[in-house]
Design an enzyme around this catalytic site. Structure first.
Site: not given
Length: 283
Positions: A55, A99, A122
């Site tokens: 990313k 994450q 996200d």
């Protein structure tokens, strides 16, 4: 392979998204803004570290900033939330990605909920999920959004189709089910407790595999002409469907890799740029 099976190339879709983003990033820079995605990695899981690095590299290729925060495996929920709060308050950060999975001692849901909705690029917060359910989310969960982007890119119809989603996670199976429902599909959601799974999958005009088990969806479960979207990624570049077997039945299918994954990352970058533009043009 079924005759004229369409391979849904996610790399092609992602390249188109990123080409558009490059122009938008240039405009933002002219206005003194560099879109910034902050990624938080807790612990030393090698797969998670790889995802974060990918990313970050994707951001760099577009001229975006990637701010990487790496916390020790012993980090507490309170310490993690304190870091998220700092990023929420930082005007130079436009998107925050935690994450997952996180180490067992951390309350992952509490950490997700600490992310400000305007930076939840996200799509992991409960508020973001609720907005998505009503078709009003600025930043829907990235993998579900990627799946719909692929369907739209290849002009594959959704309205009136029977979509069968295998998996019910709060950031994949559930939100993609709602997004398909909002696009007028009839949706069946299957999971680990579902009885007669093969028969249900066989009814799907659209099948979304989001179960997290390698080669789980079998070819004989797929009806002739179905569209198969594999949102899984397992060790050895294996998705959640038995690709070769499903390829023989499907009218269209995503490969693994180079299917849903690249579009997921491109969607995350798009959401970050969207957030930066709102800071400049909608203060």
């Amino acid at each position: 392979m079924a005759e004229n099976t369409l391979i849904l190339n996610g790399t092609t879709v992602a390249d188109g998204i990123k080409a558009d983003l490059a122009a938008r990033v240039a405009v933002l820079k002219e206005n003194g803004i560099v879109p910034c995605l902050a990624t938080i990695l807790v612990g030393d899981d090698p797969s998670s570290a790889t995802y974060v690095r990918m990313k970050g590299n994707a951001c760099a290729r577009l001229g975006m900033e990637s701010r990487r925060i790496h916390l020790g495996a012993e980090t507490t929920t309170e310490e993690l939330i304190a870091v998220i709060d700092e990023l929420n308050a930082d005007d130079g950060v436009h998107g925050i990605l935690l994450q997952h999975p996180v180490p067992h001692q951390i309350d992952e849901r509490a950490a997700f909920e600490a992310i400000a909705i305007g930076k939840d690029v996200d799509g992991v917060t409960m508020l973001g999920f609720a907005q998505n359910a009503f078709g009003m989310a600025e930043y829907p969960s990235c993998t579900p959004a990627a799946i719909l982007t692929i369907l739209d890119y290849y002009n594959l119809p959704i309205a009136g189709k029977h979509a069968v989603v295998v998996g019910r996670s709060p950031i994949l199976g559930k939100p993609v089910s709602l997004m398909l429902l909002n696009r007028n599909a009839t949706v069946t959601v299957c999971h680990s407790k579902t009885e007669g799974l093969a028969e249900l999958v066989r009814q799907g005009d659209i099948v979304v595999a989001a179960v997290g088990k390698p080669a789980f969806i079998q070819g004989e479960w797929i009806k002739d002409g179905a569209v198969v979207l594999d949102a899984g990624y397992n060790e050895g570049n294996i998705g959640d469907v038995d690709y070769e077997a499903c390829l023989a039945k499907a009218s269209a299918i995503t490969p693994v890799p180079a299917g849903v994954g690249p579009v997921t990352i491109a969607t995350l970058l798009k959401h970050t740029v969207d957030a930066a533009e709102r800071r400049v043009f909608q203060p």
